[in-house]
Write an enzyme that holds these catalytic residues in place. Structure first.
Site, PDB file in Angstrom:
ATOM      1  N   ARG A 104      13.714  -3.445  -3.312  1.00 51.23           N
ATOM      2  CA  ARG A 104      13.105  -3.536  -1.984  1.00 51.23           C
ATOM      3  C   ARG A 104      13.079  -5.003  -1.599  1.00 51.23           C
ATOM      4  O   ARG A 104      12.424  -5.826  -2.247  1.00 51.23           O
ATOM      5  CB  ARG A 104      11.690  -2.944  -1.965  1.00 51.23           C
ATOM      6  N   HIS A 131      16.196   2.512   5.187  1.00 56.94           N
ATOM      7  CA  HIS A 131      15.221   3.028   4.220  1.00 56.94           C
ATOM      8  C   HIS A 131      15.631   4.464   3.861  1.00 56.94           C
ATOM      9  O   HIS A 131      14.969   5.434   4.237  1.00 56.94           O
ATOM     10  CB  HIS A 131      13.822   2.990   4.842  1.00 56.94           C
ATOM     11  N   GLN A 134      13.306   7.345   2.146  1.00 57.56           N
ATOM     12  CA  GLN A 134      12.321   7.997   3.011  1.00 57.56           C
ATOM     13  C   GLN A 134      12.932   9.212   3.708  1.00 57.56           C
ATOM     14  O   GLN A 134      12.283  10.249   3.860  1.00 57.56           O
ATOM     15  CB  GLN A 134      11.799   6.998   4.049  1.00 57.56           C
ATOM     16  N   ASP A 219       7.229   4.962  13.915  1.00 55.45           N
ATOM     17  CA  ASP A 219       6.974   4.038  12.805  1.00 55.45           C
ATOM     18  C   ASP A 219       6.200   2.861  13.396  1.00 55.45           C
ATOM     19  O   ASP A 219       6.082   2.725  14.625  1.00 55.45           O
ATOM     20  CB  ASP A 219       8.319   3.584  12.200  1.00 55.45           C
ATOM     21  N   CYS A 259       6.689   7.607   8.468  1.00 57.43           N
ATOM     22  CA  CYS A 259       6.936   7.272   7.054  1.00 57.43           C
ATOM     23  C   CYS A 259       5.699   6.685   6.383  1.00 57.43           C
ATOM     24  O   CYS A 259       5.599   6.688   5.156  1.00 57.43           O
ATOM     25  CB  CYS A 259       8.112   6.318   6.941  1.00 57.43           C
ATOM     26  N   ARG A 287       8.254  12.126  -1.331  1.00 61.82           N
ATOM     27  CA  ARG A 287       8.953  10.958  -1.885  1.00 61.82           C
ATOM     28  C   ARG A 287       9.170  11.158  -3.382  1.00 61.82           C
ATOM     29  O   ARG A 287      10.223  10.865  -3.923  1.00 61.82           O
ATOM     30  CB  ARG A 287       8.142   9.673  -1.632  1.00 61.82           C
TER      31      ARG A 287
HETATM   32  N1   CP Z   1       7.032   4.773   3.490  1.00 61.63           N
HETATM   33  C1   CP Z   1       7.084   3.806   2.560  1.00 61.63           C
HETATM   34  O1   CP Z   1       8.149   3.410   2.104  1.00 61.63           O
HETATM   35  O2   CP Z   1       5.875   3.354   2.157  1.00 61.63           O
HETATM   36  P1   CP Z   1       5.595   2.096   1.216  1.00 61.63           P
HETATM   37  O3   CP Z   1       5.911   0.856   2.022  1.00 61.63           O
HETATM   38  O4   CP Z   1       4.143   2.196   0.898  1.00 61.63           O
HETATM   39  O5   CP Z   1       6.455   2.176  -0.002  1.00 61.63           O
HETATM   40  N1  NVA Z   2       9.640  -0.190   9.209  1.00 61.42           N
HETATM   41  C1  NVA Z   2       8.654  -0.363   8.161  1.00 61.42           C
HETATM   42  C2  NVA Z   2       8.751   0.743   7.163  1.00 61.42           C
HETATM   43  C3  NVA Z   2       7.722   0.675   6.057  1.00 61.42           C
HETATM   44  C4  NVA Z   2       7.900   1.759   5.048  1.00 61.42           C
HETATM   45  C5  NVA Z   2       8.856  -1.723   7.498  1.00 61.42           C
HETATM   46  O1  NVA Z   2       9.991  -2.108   7.232  1.00 61.42           O
HETATM   47  O2  NVA Z   2       7.858  -2.404   7.247  1.00 61.42           O
END
Ligand code: CP
Ligand code: NVA
Length: 303
Positions: A104, A131, A134, A219, A259, A287
């Site tokens: 990540r 992502h 998700q 989101d 998400c 998830r």
């Molecule tokens: N939806 C999601 O990826 O959540 P986190 O940022 O908590 O991992």
């Molecule tokens: N769009 C958001 C998703 C978090 C899971 C981000 O990148 O912060």
């Protein structure tokens, strides 16, 4: 055998993705029936997380524990990556010790570079562009509650961000219609839109995008790394808040998805996210099950 990665939904074929969704459902049902299933005993998943996470981190760690293996959580600051060791060298070294890696980080190209030098599967746990994990959970949630997603109508309301990009890829792969409503300056990537052809359409008006939708999804308006833009974004996105009035444009049995993490009374009202059409907790739970199916796909020989 060439190693498979999961950096975007396009890394898998359509049939493989479909099979993965149904396998996630099967794994969940077996677990709920109390069956112990440990196909990854003695296997290790490394997790390089450069950004915060609740769901992604916990679901991968729990998946590995329940599968009989281990997960090692690494923040780049605590590894030599944070002191400038090349990504390529890190990938080569980790390939000789662990069985798979979840990354990540902001830079999607960093994850691509890692994968290009990795002899073990690399999973995108979120970048600024995509992502995909998700989406496995989101599609699983729809299939469990309503059946196949092919041919359905999905409305994305809000930022043309990493999640929106993954919904675009999902529309291509699962062949559903995706209507996207965003402020003009926050539209999704044009190359991705062009590749999606006519399964994806852009709208300025959220009501037009949501009309007759089977799923309404949004989101946060300020993703990780965009904290300093919060005020400017809030002003631009205000007309794109998902409220009950907007939900009424969708089909009466439409589902609301997010998400998470969510910011109530910004991108969605409390009435909607805590209301009867919301399936956000099922998405979060899935998830775990969807990523177990993914780990199995990437790490076990395919029948
Ligand atoms: N939806 C999601 O990826 O959540 P986190 O940022 O908590 O991992
Ligand atoms: N769009 C958001 C998703 C978090 C899971 C981000 O990148 O912060």
């Amino acid at each position: 055998m060439t190693v498979r990665h999961f950096l975007t939904l396009m890394d898998l074929g359509r049939d493989e993705l479909r099979a993965l969704i149904y396998r996630g459902i099967e794994i969940k049902q077996a677990m709920q029936a109390g069956k112990v299933y440990q196909p990854l005993r003695s296997r290790t998943l490394a997790m390089i997380f450069d950004k915060s996470s609740t769901r992604t981190r916990i679901s991968f760690e729990v998946a590995m524990t329940q599968f009989g293996g281990n997960a090692i959580f690494l923040s780049p600051g605590s590894t030599q990556l944070g002191r400038g060791e090349p990504v390529e060298d890190t990938a080569r070294v980790m390939s000789r010790m662990v069985d798979a890696v979840v990354i990540r980080t902001s830079s999607h190209s960093m994850v691509e570079t890692f994968a290009a030098h990795s002899e073990i599967p690399v999973i995108n746990g979120l970048t600024d562009r995509f992502h995909p994990c998700q989406l496995l959970a989101d599609v699983q949630t729809y299939v469990e509650l309503r059946g196949n997603i092919d041919g359905r109508r999905v409305a994305w309301v809000g930022d043309g961000n990493n999640m929106c990009h993954s919904w675009i890829n999902a529309a291509r792969q699962f062949q559903f219609e995706l209507s996207i409503a965003t402020p003009h300056q926050y539209r999704p990537d044009t190359t991705l839109m062009d590749m999606a052809g006519d399964v994806v359409t852009l709208h300025d008006d959220p009501e037009a995008a949501v009309r007759d939708a089977d799923i309404v999804v949004t989101d946060t308006w300020a993703s990780m790394g965009q904290e300093s833009e919060k005020e400017r974004r809030s002003a631009a996105f205000r007309p794109f808040r998902v409220n009950q009035r907007l939900m009424q444009q969708a089909k009466p049995d439409a589902l609301f998805m997010h998400c998470l993490p969510a910011y109530r009374d910004h991108e969605v009202t409390a009435e909607v996210i805590d209301g009867p059409q919301s399936v956000v907790w099922a998405q979060a739970e899935n998830r775990l099950h969807a990523q177990k199916a993914l780990l199995e796909f990437l790490l076990l020989p395919q029948k």
